[in-house]
Design a protein around this motif. Structure first.
Motif, mmCIF file in Angstrom:
data_model
loop_
_atom_site.group_PDB
_atom_site.id
_atom_site.type_symbol
_atom_site.label_atom_id
_atom_site.label_comp_id
_atom_site.label_asym_id
_atom_site.label_seq_id
_atom_site.Cartn_x
_atom_site.Cartn_y
_atom_site.Cartn_z
ATOM 1 N N LYS A 18 0.813 -1.219 0.000
ATOM 2 C CA LYS A 18 0.000 0.000 0.000
ATOM 3 C C LYS A 18 0.850 1.274 0.000
ATOM 4 C CE LYS A 18 -0.604 -0.104 5.038
ATOM 5 N NZ LYS A 18 -1.595 -0.212 6.140
ATOM 6 N N GLN A 19 2.153 1.124 0.319
ATOM 7 C CA GLN A 19 3.049 2.282 0.316
ATOM 8 C C GLN A 19 3.684 2.527 -1.051
ATOM 9 O OE1 GLN A 19 5.493 0.755 3.505
ATOM 10 N NE2 GLN A 19 4.576 2.132 5.012
ATOM 11 N N THR A 20 3.402 1.636 -2.005
ATOM 12 C CA THR A 20 4.020 1.780 -3.327
ATOM 13 C C THR A 20 3.180 2.625 -4.288
ATOM 14 O OG1 THR A 20 2.958 -0.259 -4.186
ATOM 15 C CG2 THR A 20 5.113 -0.485 -3.113
ATOM 16 N N PHE A 21 1.980 3.013 -3.862
ATOM 17 C CA PHE A 21 1.104 3.775 -4.761
ATOM 18 C C PHE A 21 1.390 5.276 -4.687
ATOM 19 C CE2 PHE A 21 -1.659 0.037 -3.529
ATOM 20 C CZ PHE A 21 -1.324 -0.709 -4.656
ATOM 21 N N ILE A 22 2.638 5.624 -4.872
ATOM 22 C CA ILE A 22 3.053 7.028 -4.884
ATOM 23 C C ILE A 22 3.964 7.234 -6.095
ATOM 24 C CG2 ILE A 22 2.864 7.441 -2.390
ATOM 25 C CD1 ILE A 22 5.838 6.905 -2.109
#
Length: 288
Positions: A241-245
């Motif tokens: 979920k932290q890769t959607f940047i």
């Protein structure tokens, strides 16, 4: 103005705060002067905060004395509301360049130095929120002070990361690389700090965890090349979920464009598998 300056009726003052915008600059400055007492009570402090807020809205500068008075309201025993207001006022005063330093030519340097020194002190990490604003004001001064700090100190290392991140964000906003050049020595130090922490097996007591992934990847993307080992460390450490940047996609692209991609066929296959697995998981996460 008379009611505010005389502070006779507190209930009346509360209702008047919403109309402070109609006061002219001289009246606001007079109210600041009235508030210039080190022994003011809670009601006086509320008046002072409202006057400063109105000055900010009108882009009216306040004295360094008044700025320092707000800055020094950092005791842990202060109410949460006061600390929140303090943070908002300090940030805006610095960002909008609304601090009047002494007329003496050396005044700004001395007074600015005193604030920067306090922020950079080892025991003052509660004021790190000011780093981004201070970088806009005087990045060279902050960098010069940081470079002589002990590189073994974890707080200083964390602070260096914040400074480089703030400078990188400013670069992106201004799109003028010549205005905020990040010294190569500092960038190398910060990249090494993050890489070392990412590659540690035990991250439970790890100061890199104080940075978010936006900050970590923004800093790593400043490098000319992304190594295979760093690429794998990031993939192993970051949660889906932290890769959607945007910074994560930039990191992948940067790695693919690096000369380090010309490694062995086995390594390339491993990387290809990592990216494919991430893409499948990302699609499932998005569509579920």
């Amino acid at each position: 103005f008379e009611e505010l300056s005389q502070k006779q009726n507190q209930k009346s003052l509360q209702s008047l705060y919403q109309f402070m915008w109609i006061l002219n600059n001289d009246q606001l400055q007079n109210l600041l002067t009235i508030c210039q007492s080190n022994n003011y009570n809670k009601e006086d402090q509320e008046l002072f905060f409202n006057v400063v807020k109105t000055c900010i809205d009108k882009r009216l500068s306040i004295s360094f004395f008044d700025f320092k008075k707000i800055y020094e309201l950092n005791n842990s025993d202060k109410e949460e509301k006061v600390l929140t207001q303090r943070k908002e006022l300090l940030t805006k005063l610095i960002e909008f360049d609304l601090i009047e330093f002494d007329n003496d030519n050396s005044g700004e340097d001395i007074q600015l130095n005193s604030i920067i020194d306090e922020i950079l002190s080892n025991n003052n990490n509660q004021d790190y929120f000011l780093i981004e604003s201070m970088v806009k004001k005087s990045s060279n001064l902050i960098v010069s002070k940081l470079m002589i700090k002990d590189s073994q100190d974890q707080n200083i290392n964390h602070l260096k990361c914040l400074v480089v991140y703030s400078m990188a964000k400013q670069k992106q906003k201004q799109k003028q690389e010549q205005n905020l050049n990040i010294p190569q020595d500092l960038l190398t130090q910060v990249s090494t700090i993050i890489i070392d922490k990412l590659q540690q097996k035990d991250k439970s007591n790890n100061d890199v965890n104080e940075l978010n992934w936006d900050q970590i990847l923004t800093i790593l993307n400043l490098q000319d090349h992304i190594s295979l080992s760093l690429f794998q460390s990031v993939f192993q450490s970051i949660e889906l979920k932290q890769t959607f940047i945007p910074q994560f996609l930039e990191f992948i692209i940067k790695f693919c464009q690096s000369e380090t991609i010309t490694t062995t066929t086995t390594n390339i296959a491993d990387v290809d598998d990592d990216v494919k697995i991430w893409l499948r998981k990302a699609m499932l996460y998005i569509t579920k």
